[in-house]
Write a protein that holds these residues in place. Structure first.
Motif, PDB file in Angstrom:
ATOM      1  N   ASN A  40      89.415  24.540   8.516  1.00 31.84           N
ATOM      2  CA  ASN A  40      90.720  25.114   8.910  1.00 31.84           C
ATOM      3  C   ASN A  40      90.611  26.097  10.084  1.00 31.84           C
ATOM      4  O   ASN A  40      91.616  26.392  10.738  1.00 31.84           O
ATOM      5  CB  ASN A  40      91.400  25.812   7.717  1.00 31.84           C
ATOM      6  CG  ASN A  40      91.911  24.858   6.655  1.00 31.84           C
ATOM      7  OD1 ASN A  40      91.928  25.174   5.459  1.00 31.84           O
ATOM      8  ND2 ASN A  40      92.341  23.670   7.051  1.00 31.84           N
ATOM      9  N   TRP A  41      89.401  26.561  10.398  1.00 29.84           N
ATOM     10  CA  TRP A  41      89.239  27.425  11.584  1.00 29.84           C
ATOM     11  C   TRP A  41      89.621  26.691  12.855  1.00 29.84           C
ATOM     12  O   TRP A  41      89.890  27.303  13.879  1.00 29.84           O
ATOM     13  CB  TRP A  41      87.788  27.929  11.715  1.00 29.84           C
ATOM     14  CG  TRP A  41      87.361  28.906  10.664  1.00 29.84           C
ATOM     15  CD1 TRP A  41      86.402  28.704   9.706  1.00 29.84           C
ATOM     16  CD2 TRP A  41      87.841  30.249  10.450  1.00 29.84           C
ATOM     17  NE1 TRP A  41      86.277  29.819   8.910  1.00 29.84           N
ATOM     18  CE2 TRP A  41      87.139  30.785   9.347  1.00 29.84           C
ATOM     19  CE3 TRP A  41      88.809  31.041  11.090  1.00 29.84           C
ATOM     20  CZ2 TRP A  41      87.363  32.079   8.867  1.00 29.84           C
ATOM     21  CZ3 TRP A  41      89.034  32.321  10.610  1.00 29.84           C
ATOM     22  CH2 TRP A  41      88.317  32.832   9.512  1.00 29.84           C
ATOM     23  N   LYS A  42      89.625  25.350  12.794  1.00 31.97           N
ATOM     24  CA  LYS A  42      89.942  24.557  13.987  1.00 31.97           C
ATOM     25  C   LYS A  42      91.443  24.469  14.249  1.00 31.97           C
ATOM     26  O   LYS A  42      91.875  23.855  15.223  1.00 31.97           O
ATOM     27  CB  LYS A  42      89.375  23.131  13.838  1.00 31.97           C
ATOM     28  CG  LYS A  42      87.846  23.112  13.817  1.00 31.97           C
ATOM     29  CD  LYS A  42      87.294  21.695  13.744  1.00 31.97           C
ATOM     30  CE  LYS A  42      87.383  21.164  12.339  1.00 31.97           C
ATOM     31  NZ  LYS A  42      86.567  19.983  12.055  1.00 31.97           N
ATOM     32  N   ARG A  43      92.254  25.044  13.384  1.00 32.93           N
ATOM     33  CA  ARG A  43      93.715  25.001  13.585  1.00 32.93           C
ATOM     34  C   ARG A  43      94.119  25.931  14.738  1.00 32.93           C
ATOM     35  O   ARG A  43      93.340  26.793  15.148  1.00 32.93           O
ATOM     36  CB  ARG A  43      94.419  25.420  12.303  1.00 32.93           C
ATOM     37  CG  ARG A  43      94.238  24.365  11.219  1.00 32.93           C
ATOM     38  CD  ARG A  43      95.132  24.625  10.056  1.00 32.93           C
ATOM     39  NE  ARG A  43      94.963  23.578   9.062  1.00 32.93           N
ATOM     40  CZ  ARG A  43      95.757  23.383   8.036  1.00 32.93           C
ATOM     41  NH1 ARG A  43      96.791  24.177   7.848  1.00 32.93           N
ATOM     42  NH2 ARG A  43      95.535  22.402   7.184  1.00 32.93           N
ATOM     43  N   GLY A  53     112.756  22.000   8.918  1.00 38.03           N
ATOM     44  CA  GLY A  53     112.955  22.264  10.335  1.00 38.03           C
ATOM     45  C   GLY A  53     112.367  23.594  10.789  1.00 38.03           C
ATOM     46  O   GLY A  53     112.817  24.170  11.769  1.00 38.03           O
ATOM     47  N   LYS A  54     111.386  24.088  10.043  1.00 34.48           N
ATOM     48  CA  LYS A  54     110.784  25.394  10.367  1.00 34.48           C
ATOM     49  C   LYS A  54     109.342  25.225  10.858  1.00 34.48           C
ATOM     50  O   LYS A  54     108.753  24.152  10.772  1.00 34.48           O
ATOM     51  CB  LYS A  54     110.767  26.289   9.118  1.00 34.48           C
ATOM     52  CG  LYS A  54     112.120  26.510   8.483  1.00 34.48           C
ATOM     53  CD  LYS A  54     112.787  27.681   9.135  1.00 34.48           C
ATOM     54  CE  LYS A  54     114.151  27.914   8.677  1.00 34.48           C
ATOM     55  NZ  LYS A  54     114.756  28.573   7.793  1.00 34.48           N
ATOM     56  N   MET A  55     108.794  26.343  11.320  1.00 37.52           N
ATOM     57  CA  MET A  55     107.402  26.356  11.774  1.00 37.52           C
ATOM     58  C   MET A  55     106.462  26.269  10.567  1.00 37.52           C
ATOM     59  O   MET A  55     106.798  26.719   9.477  1.00 37.52           O
ATOM     60  CB  MET A  55     107.086  27.668  12.495  1.00 37.52           C
ATOM     61  CG  MET A  55     108.051  28.039  13.589  1.00 37.52           C
ATOM     62  SD  MET A  55     107.586  27.237  15.097  1.00 37.52           S
ATOM     63  CE  MET A  55     106.246  28.310  15.614  1.00 37.52           C
ATOM     64  N   ARG A  56     105.249  25.779  10.816  1.00 33.18           N
ATOM     65  CA  ARG A  56     104.261  25.630   9.733  1.00 33.18           C
ATOM     66  C   ARG A  56     104.027  26.942   8.982  1.00 33.18           C
ATOM     67  O   ARG A  56     103.871  26.949   7.759  1.00 33.18           O
ATOM     68  CB  ARG A  56     102.923  25.136  10.304  1.00 33.18           C
ATOM     69  CG  ARG A  56     102.947  23.733  10.872  1.00 33.18           C
ATOM     70  CD  ARG A  56     101.580  23.374  11.434  1.00 33.18           C
ATOM     71  NE  ARG A  56     100.543  23.539  10.433  1.00 33.18           N
ATOM     72  CZ  ARG A  56     100.252  22.646   9.500  1.00 33.18           C
ATOM     73  NH1 ARG A  56     100.901  21.503   9.447  1.00 33.18           N
ATOM     74  NH2 ARG A  56      99.297  22.885   8.632  1.00 33.18           N
ATOM     75  N   VAL A 108      95.976  30.314  12.320  1.00 34.13           N
ATOM     76  CA  VAL A 108      94.833  30.934  11.637  1.00 34.13           C
ATOM     77  C   VAL A 108      95.099  32.432  11.444  1.00 34.13           C
ATOM     78  O   VAL A 108      94.883  32.978  10.358  1.00 34.13           O
ATOM     79  CB  VAL A 108      93.528  30.692  12.425  1.00 34.13           C
ATOM     80  CG1 VAL A 108      92.372  31.514  11.858  1.00 34.13           C
ATOM     81  CG2 VAL A 108      93.166  29.206  12.421  1.00 34.13           C
ATOM     82  N   GLU A 109      95.621  33.066  12.495  1.00 39.63           N
ATOM     83  CA  GLU A 109      95.904  34.508  12.406  1.00 39.63           C
ATOM     84  C   GLU A 109      96.923  34.807  11.308  1.00 39.63           C
ATOM     85  O   GLU A 109      96.754  35.737  10.527  1.00 39.63           O
ATOM     86  CB  GLU A 109      96.435  35.031  13.747  1.00 39.63           C
ATOM     87  CG  GLU A 109      95.316  35.321  14.728  1.00 39.63           C
ATOM     88  CD  GLU A 109      95.841  35.666  16.124  1.00 39.63           C
ATOM     89  OE1 GLU A 109      95.012  35.698  17.046  1.00 39.63           O
ATOM     90  OE2 GLU A 109      97.075  35.859  16.279  1.00 39.63           O
ATOM     91  N   THR A 110      97.955  33.979  11.243  1.00 41.07           N
ATOM     92  CA  THR A 110      98.972  34.187  10.201  1.00 41.07           C
ATOM     93  C   THR A 110      98.357  34.022   8.816  1.00 41.07           C
ATOM     94  O   THR A 110      98.622  34.817   7.905  1.00 41.07           O
ATOM     95  CB  THR A 110     100.133  33.177  10.363  1.00 41.07           C
ATOM     96  OG1 THR A 110     100.652  33.308  11.674  1.00 41.07           O
ATOM     97  CG2 THR A 110     101.227  33.414   9.345  1.00 41.07           C
ATOM     98  N   LEU A 111      97.525  32.995   8.655  1.00 37.84           N
ATOM     99  CA  LEU A 111      96.899  32.773   7.344  1.00 37.84           C
ATOM    100  C   LEU A 111      96.022  33.955   6.948  1.00 37.84           C
ATOM    101  O   LEU A 111      96.025  34.386   5.788  1.00 37.84           O
ATOM    102  CB  LEU A 111      96.082  31.476   7.365  1.00 37.84           C
ATOM    103  CG  LEU A 111      96.919  30.197   7.255  1.00 37.84           C
ATOM    104  CD1 LEU A 111      96.093  28.977   7.631  1.00 37.84           C
ATOM    105  CD2 LEU A 111      97.469  30.041   5.840  1.00 37.84           C
ATOM    106  N   MET A 112      95.295  34.497   7.921  1.00 35.45           N
ATOM    107  CA  MET A 112      94.402  35.623   7.625  1.00 35.45           C
ATOM    108  C   MET A 112      95.195  36.888   7.295  1.00 35.45           C
ATOM    109  O   MET A 112      94.822  37.648   6.399  1.00 35.45           O
ATOM    110  CB  MET A 112      93.454  35.886   8.801  1.00 35.45           C
ATOM    111  CG  MET A 112      92.401  34.808   8.951  1.00 35.45           C
ATOM    112  SD  MET A 112      91.419  34.641   7.448  1.00 35.45           S
ATOM    113  CE  MET A 112      91.259  32.884   7.326  1.00 35.45           C
TER     114      MET A 112
END
Ligand code: IPE
Ligand code: IPE
Ligand code: MG
Length: 246
Positions: free
Chosen positions: A69-72, A31-34, A77-81
């Protein structure tokens, strides 16, 4: 020691590649965010690196971020980076301690400058480490890698540095990001998806493939050992018959 660890033989794959998939679904189930899934995926990365080094894997390539994945959504994307940059900083000392060399493949110039800087620092600082190579695929697309190789090779032909007759398998190998690495022996994908998603298409020509339903944040050392135990039961025939390779 965990009693349920599978027994492994000395037949350890030289090069293991992992498609670390399922962070988003793991978070959704809770139930959480990605992005919660991505944050929790970091522990599985650490476990996998340690497990691979402990059993003597020589090269571990992790698919961390694809060109697609840049298309997310921008936030994701910012969180992943930023997770990439902070993980590089946090894991640096343990890479050093464990004598692990960091490398990266992909279109690294597309990464935010902070991530590029952290990456370059760790790559340079660990360049002499020789227990295992940890190779991160970042902003990576196998088709783009092959296109780039074809462009480089064509340029050499046009400039008379290379003749067409001399182009062989090694020429291609030598122009890929992975030029100095052995082919992949074993490819693991988590999360139940059974596809390659533009990862190391050339390099997995004869790799053994392994798909598990485990979502990436749940992937443990034991799961890695179980995957290796499965690899050890496979017979790699390379086109020959079973009798020939015995
Ligand atoms: C893998 O998990 C991480 C990256 C691709 C960056 P996903 O984010 O793809 O998770 P799912 O597949 O949507 O569950
Ligand atoms: C592949 O996972 C890329 C990484 C694990 C970094 P994706 O989740 O992006 O792949 P698809 O879109 O399901 O094929
Ligand atoms: Mg996915």
């Amino acid at each position: 020691m965990d009693q349920s660890l599978p027994e492994l033989s000395s037949n350890i794959p030289n090069h293991v590649a992992v498609i670390m998939d399922g962070n988003g679904r793991w978070a959704k189930k809770k139930g959480k965010m990605r992005v919660f899934g991505h944050r929790n995926g970091v522990k599985a990365v650490r476990q996998t690196i340690e497990a691979a080094a402990e059993i003597g894997v020589k090269v571990l390539t992790l698919y961390a971020f694809s060109s697609e994945n840049w298309k997310r959504p921008r936030k994701e994307v910012e969180t992943l980076m930023s997770l990439l940059a902070s993980s590089l900083r946090n894991e640096f000392s343990s890479l050093q301690k464990n004598n692990i060399q960091l490398r990266a493949i992909g279109d690294l110039e597309n990464l935010p400058s902070k991530a590029q800087k952290e990456l370059q620092e760790v790559i340079e600082a660990t360049a002499q480490n020789d227990r295992m190579i940890l190779n991160l695929a970042l902003s990576y697309s196998s088709q783009a890698e092959i296109v780039r190789a074809v462009q480089c090779i064509s340029k050499k032909v046009v400039n008379n540095e290379l003749s067409i007759e001399n182009i062989d398998k090694n020429t291609i190998n030598n122009h890929l990001y992975t030029f100095s690495l052995p082919d992949v022996d074993f490819l693991i994908r988590t999360s139940g998806e059974q596809r390659i998603s533009n990862f190391l298409l050339w390099q997995i020509a004869y790799a053994e493939l392994y798909f598990t339903d485990t979502l990436w944040p749940d992937f443990s050392k034991n799961d890695f050992y179980e995957a290796i135990a499965t690899y050890q039961k496979r017979e790699r025939r390379y086109g020959q018959t079973s009798e020939q390779i015995l």
